[in-house]
Design a protein around this motif. Structure first.
Motif, PDB file in Angstrom:
ATOM      1  N   ARG A   1     -28.796 -21.472  -7.982  1.00 48.20           N
ATOM      2  CA  ARG A   1     -28.068 -20.275  -7.567  1.00 48.20           C
ATOM      3  C   ARG A   1     -28.151 -19.194  -8.646  1.00 48.20           C
ATOM      4  O   ARG A   1     -27.193 -18.930  -9.361  1.00 48.20           O
ATOM      5  CB  ARG A   1     -26.621 -20.609  -7.247  1.00 48.20           C
ATOM      6  CG  ARG A   1     -25.939 -19.527  -6.394  1.00 48.20           C
ATOM      7  CD  ARG A   1     -24.500 -19.855  -6.090  1.00 48.20           C
ATOM      8  NE  ARG A   1     -24.316 -21.011  -5.267  1.00 48.20           N
ATOM      9  CZ  ARG A   1     -24.104 -20.989  -3.948  1.00 48.20           C
ATOM     10  NH1 ARG A   1     -24.050 -19.846  -3.309  1.00 48.20           N
ATOM     11  NH2 ARG A   1     -23.933 -22.104  -3.284  1.00 48.20           N
ATOM     12  N   ASN A   2     -29.345 -18.597  -8.747  1.00 48.39           N
ATOM     13  CA  ASN A   2     -29.534 -17.446  -9.620  1.00 48.39           C
ATOM     14  C   ASN A   2     -30.603 -16.549  -8.997  1.00 48.39           C
ATOM     15  O   ASN A   2     -31.410 -17.022  -8.187  1.00 48.39           O
ATOM     16  CB  ASN A   2     -29.894 -17.877 -11.050  1.00 48.39           C
ATOM     17  CG  ASN A   2     -31.219 -18.583 -11.139  1.00 48.39           C
ATOM     18  OD1 ASN A   2     -32.273 -18.005 -10.895  1.00 48.39           O
ATOM     19  ND2 ASN A   2     -31.175 -19.871 -11.494  1.00 48.39           N
ATOM     20  N   PRO A   3     -30.605 -15.267  -9.337  1.00 46.92           N
ATOM     21  CA  PRO A   3     -31.535 -14.340  -8.673  1.00 46.92           C
ATOM     22  C   PRO A   3     -33.008 -14.708  -8.819  1.00 46.92           C
ATOM     23  O   PRO A   3     -33.768 -14.584  -7.862  1.00 46.92           O
ATOM     24  CB  PRO A   3     -31.233 -12.995  -9.334  1.00 46.92           C
ATOM     25  CG  PRO A   3     -29.829 -13.115  -9.816  1.00 46.92           C
ATOM     26  CD  PRO A   3     -29.670 -14.562 -10.215  1.00 46.92           C
TER      27      PRO A   3
ATOM     28  N   ALA B   1     -21.101  -6.201 -11.989  1.00 53.49           N
ATOM     29  CA  ALA B   1     -20.155  -6.472 -10.898  1.00 53.49           C
ATOM     30  C   ALA B   1     -20.829  -6.640  -9.543  1.00 53.49           C
ATOM     31  O   ALA B   1     -20.379  -7.457  -8.738  1.00 53.49           O
ATOM     32  CB  ALA B   1     -19.089  -5.375 -10.841  1.00 53.49           C
ATOM     33  N   PRO B   2     -21.923  -5.905  -9.210  1.00 57.21           N
ATOM     34  CA  PRO B   2     -22.527  -6.087  -7.882  1.00 57.21           C
ATOM     35  C   PRO B   2     -23.341  -7.376  -7.710  1.00 57.21           C
ATOM     36  O   PRO B   2     -23.723  -7.717  -6.592  1.00 57.21           O
ATOM     37  CB  PRO B   2     -23.447  -4.885  -7.709  1.00 57.21           C
ATOM     38  CG  PRO B   2     -23.307  -4.032  -8.903  1.00 57.21           C
ATOM     39  CD  PRO B   2     -22.463  -4.755  -9.898  1.00 57.21           C
ATOM     40  N   VAL B   3     -23.620  -8.087  -8.791  1.00 53.05           N
ATOM     41  CA  VAL B   3     -24.488  -9.272  -8.699  1.00 53.05           C
ATOM     42  C   VAL B   3     -23.913 -10.352  -7.776  1.00 53.05           C
ATOM     43  O   VAL B   3     -24.652 -10.891  -6.946  1.00 53.05           O
ATOM     44  CB  VAL B   3     -24.840  -9.825 -10.097  1.00 53.05           C
ATOM     45  CG1 VAL B   3     -25.598 -11.145 -10.001  1.00 53.05           C
ATOM     46  CG2 VAL B   3     -25.657  -8.801 -10.877  1.00 53.05           C
ATOM     47  N   PRO B   4     -22.627 -10.705  -7.858  1.00 50.24           N
ATOM     48  CA  PRO B   4     -22.126 -11.738  -6.932  1.00 50.24           C
ATOM     49  C   PRO B   4     -22.279 -11.354  -5.460  1.00 50.24           C
ATOM     50  O   PRO B   4     -22.647 -12.208  -4.639  1.00 50.24           O
ATOM     51  CB  PRO B   4     -20.652 -11.886  -7.326  1.00 50.24           C
ATOM     52  CG  PRO B   4     -20.614 -11.475  -8.764  1.00 50.24           C
ATOM     53  CD  PRO B   4     -21.623 -10.366  -8.879  1.00 50.24           C
TER      54      PRO B   4
ATOM     55  N   MET C   1     -25.969 -11.727  -4.579  1.00 51.38           N
ATOM     56  CA  MET C   1     -26.336 -13.132  -4.423  1.00 51.38           C
ATOM     57  C   MET C   1     -25.762 -13.717  -3.135  1.00 51.38           C
ATOM     58  O   MET C   1     -26.451 -14.471  -2.444  1.00 51.38           O
ATOM     59  CB  MET C   1     -25.859 -13.944  -5.627  1.00 51.38           C
ATOM     60  CG  MET C   1     -26.730 -13.771  -6.858  1.00 51.38           C
ATOM     61  SD  MET C   1     -28.431 -14.329  -6.595  1.00 51.38           S
ATOM     62  CE  MET C   1     -28.198 -16.083  -6.313  1.00 51.38           C
ATOM     63  N   ALA C   2     -24.537 -13.373  -2.801  1.00 50.08           N
ATOM     64  CA  ALA C   2     -23.933 -13.901  -1.571  1.00 50.08           C
ATOM     65  C   ALA C   2     -24.734 -13.449  -0.357  1.00 50.08           C
ATOM     66  O   ALA C   2     -25.021 -14.255   0.538  1.00 50.08           O
ATOM     67  CB  ALA C   2     -22.482 -13.451  -1.455  1.00 50.08           C
TER      68      ALA C   2
ATOM     69  N   GLU D   1     -28.959 -14.937   3.625  1.00 48.15           N
ATOM     70  CA  GLU D   1     -30.179 -14.532   4.341  1.00 48.15           C
ATOM     71  C   GLU D   1     -31.263 -15.597   4.198  1.00 48.15           C
ATOM     72  O   GLU D   1     -31.926 -15.957   5.159  1.00 48.15           O
ATOM     73  CB  GLU D   1     -30.691 -13.185   3.819  1.00 48.15           C
ATOM     74  CG  GLU D   1     -29.818 -12.009   4.167  1.00 48.15           C
ATOM     75  CD  GLU D   1     -29.791 -11.679   5.637  1.00 48.15           C
ATOM     76  OE1 GLU D   1     -30.798 -11.921   6.343  1.00 48.15           O
ATOM     77  OE2 GLU D   1     -28.758 -11.176   6.091  1.00 48.15           O
ATOM     78  N   TYR D   2     -31.451 -16.097   2.981  1.00 40.87           N
ATOM     79  CA  TYR D   2     -32.470 -17.125   2.763  1.00 40.87           C
ATOM     80  C   TYR D   2     -32.075 -18.437   3.441  1.00 40.87           C
ATOM     81  O   TYR D   2     -32.911 -19.102   4.061  1.00 40.87           O
ATOM     82  CB  TYR D   2     -32.725 -17.354   1.269  1.00 40.87           C
ATOM     83  CG  TYR D   2     -33.664 -18.510   1.039  1.00 40.87           C
ATOM     84  CD1 TYR D   2     -34.994 -18.428   1.426  1.00 40.87           C
ATOM     85  CD2 TYR D   2     -33.213 -19.704   0.495  1.00 40.87           C
ATOM     86  CE1 TYR D   2     -35.870 -19.504   1.260  1.00 40.87           C
ATOM     87  CE2 TYR D   2     -34.071 -20.779   0.322  1.00 40.87           C
ATOM     88  CZ  TYR D   2     -35.386 -20.679   0.703  1.00 40.87           C
ATOM     89  OH  TYR D   2     -36.243 -21.739   0.547  1.00 40.87           O
ATOM     90  N   ALA D   3     -30.797 -18.813   3.323  1.00 38.37           N
ATOM     91  CA  ALA D   3     -30.337 -20.060   3.945  1.00 38.37           C
ATOM     92  C   ALA D   3     -30.619 -20.060   5.442  1.00 38.37           C
ATOM     93  O   ALA D   3     -30.995 -21.083   6.012  1.00 38.37           O
ATOM     94  CB  ALA D   3     -28.848 -20.263   3.678  1.00 38.37           C
TER      95      ALA D   3
END
Length: 114
Positions: A17-19, A52-55, A58-59, A64-66
């Motif tokens: 779970r990282n970009p 701050a926008p990273v979470p 990632m969500a 989308e990938y899942a």
């Protein structure tokens, strides 16, 4: 669901779970998402001085990938959304969108390796 179950169905496991890991998984297994992922990254994250926008980033892309990594789930969600768009009965259209949303939320809950 276990990694073995995913592999048996041909669904790749979720990455770490990282970009960087998520981008690599998208590039390999869902390349149709890559242009939008990269565009979103460049626009909102790459030059940001605030993380701050990273979470939220990632969500969104985790979900989308899942969804995209499992063609059956993706086809079901798109079918439900398409049907809702054509449905004249508001209650039925709402139910279809709610079901698509439930599937999206469910698949977005998977953990790395699943």
């Amino acid at each position: 669901m276990s990694t073995a179950a995913h592999s048996a169905r041909g669904v790749p496991p979720m990455p770490e779970r990282n970009p960087k890991a998520l981008r690599a998984a998208i590039a390999q297994y869902a390349p149709q998402l890559l242009v939008d992922f990269d565009r979103h990254w460049r626009r909102d994250i790459a030059d940001a001085y605030d993380l701050a926008p990273v979470p939220a980033f990632m969500a969104r892309w985790w979900g989308e990938y899942a969804l995209a990594r499992d063609p059956r789930n993706e086809a079901t969600v798109h079918r439900l959304e398409d049907e809702a768009g054509q449905e004249p009965d508001y209650a039925r259209a709402k139910a279809l969108i709610e079901e698509a949303g439930r599937i999206r939320r469910t698949v977005a809950q998977v953990n790395p390796g699943q």
